[in-house]
Design a protein around this motif. Structure first.
Motif, PDB file in Angstrom:
ATOM      1  N   GLU A 158       0.894  -1.367   0.086  1.00  0.00           N
ATOM      2  CA  GLU A 158       0.080  -0.090   0.000  1.00  0.00           C
ATOM      3  C   GLU A 158       0.716   1.248  -0.161  1.00  0.00           C
ATOM      4  N   GLU A 159       1.934   1.219   0.733  1.00  0.00           N
ATOM      5  CA  GLU A 159       2.739   2.556   0.893  1.00  0.00           C
ATOM      6  C   GLU A 159       3.382   2.664  -0.375  1.00  0.00           C
ATOM      7  N   GLY A 161       2.054   1.746  -3.415  1.00  0.00           N
ATOM      8  CA  GLY A 161       1.148   1.814  -4.562  1.00  0.00           C
ATOM      9  C   GLY A 161       1.373   1.017  -5.615  1.00  0.00           C
ATOM     10  N   HIS A 186      -7.183  -8.297  -0.918  1.00  0.00           N
ATOM     11  CA  HIS A 186      -6.670  -6.782  -1.117  1.00  0.00           C
ATOM     12  C   HIS A 186      -7.033  -6.700  -2.572  1.00  0.00           C
TER      13      HIS A 186
END
Length: 307
Positions: A158-159, A161, A186
């Motif tokens: 997530e960090e 992307g 996810h």
């Protein structure tokens, strides 16, 4: 607005297509064997421009080293040539350990080269006989370990992307890949649909394509031919459009059921015989690569672009 049948699709190449040149991964000769690398990644990018490709899917073998300064140079070279990059990683490749990565390492490399996607092979060791072993307990124990590794890396995913695509490699059934993706649960984790790998676990290509397409973030768009002779039955890589995969039908399914805007073509051209000189094998492999690009662009209209 474009419908699925009108959507432009970019064309990338998996570097394994030229594995006799030492690219991608050396396959089938044991963990300590590697073909000499006669083309480096920058040279391959120049070929990609010449062949009017849109991008490349690369491995650690192609990168040669993963120092941040070097990865920044690779990123800049791809951007200069207007090529997208994808990163292809394995956990425990059976023939070439150089491609192995942890999830975190693979994601960090992916970001550093300017890519938006990491493709993972699961490298499951299946029990024998392969037939009918979908969700076998031995397999599920391995998938559970992979689940833990992916879940632990989700904050980093997530960090950064990025997207992750989990492949139906030659050791997994489509339903097993779907199960793992569902358990990870996810939105940035999906499948990599390989059009020929399913036969290795006695699964039909067409059912596999229909199962994985809607979740696909990546596609290894390949063609193989079934050859039956007194020495057995062989599933052999061939130039696109000359094998037994109905590629127009696969493309139709991808357009209708997936959101893909690019595919990665891959050839797995074998030696003609055990004593074939490597130089001759390279010539055939390169010719097959060029024939595939011609078919994919001119017949299927994939990767048609203005440069």
């Amino acid at each position: 607005m474009l419908n699925g049948n009108d959507r432009p699709i970019k064309l990338g190449m998996h570097t394994y297509t030229l594995h006799f040149f030492g690219l991608g991964e050396s396959w089938g000769f044991g963990r300590d064997y590697a073909f000499p690398q006669t083309i480096d990644l920058i040279q391959l990018m120049d070929y990609a421009v010449e062949w009017e490709l849109d991008g490349l899917q690369i491995t650690k073998v192609d990168l040669q080293n993963t120092e941040l300064e070097h990865l920044a140079e690779i990123k800049a070279a791809a951007e200069e040539r207007d090529l997208f990059l994808e990163f292809n990683a394995s956990f425990n490749a059976p023939s070439d350990s150089r491609v192995n990565c942890t999830v975190r390492e693979a994601l960090q490399i992916t970001k550093a080269i300017g890519s938006d996607l990491t493709k993972f092979s699961l490298d499951v060791k299946r029990p024998r006989p392969h037939y009918g072993t979908s969700f076998h307990p031995d397999v599920m124990r391995q998938l559970a370990l992979r689940y833990e590794e992916f879940k632990e890396a989700l904050p980093l995913l997530e960090e950064l992307g990025l997207k992750v695509a989990i492949e139906n490699h030659c050791d997994t059934y489509a339903d097993e890949v779907i199960w793992l993706v569902d358990q990870i649960n996810h939105p940035m984790v999906g499948t990599c649909l390989d059009t020929v790998n399913s036969v290795s676990v006695t699964e039909g290509p067409e059912p596999l394509v229909n199962k994985l397409a809607s979740r696909a973030y990546c596609c290894h768009f390949s063609d193989n031919a079934m050859e039956i002779n007194p020495l057995g039955t062989h599933w052999i890589g061939v130039p696109h459009g000359t094998g037994d995969i109905d590629l127009p039908k696969v493309l139709k399914v991808l357009r209708e059921k997936s959101t893909l805007d690019r595919v990665i073509f891959e050839n797995e051209i074998p030696f003609l015989r055990s004593d074939e000189p490597l130089e001759e094998a390279r010539e055939r492999e390169l010719q097959a690569c060029k024939e595939s690009i011609t078919y994919l662009r001119n017949v299927l209209q994939i990767g048609v672009r203005n440069r």
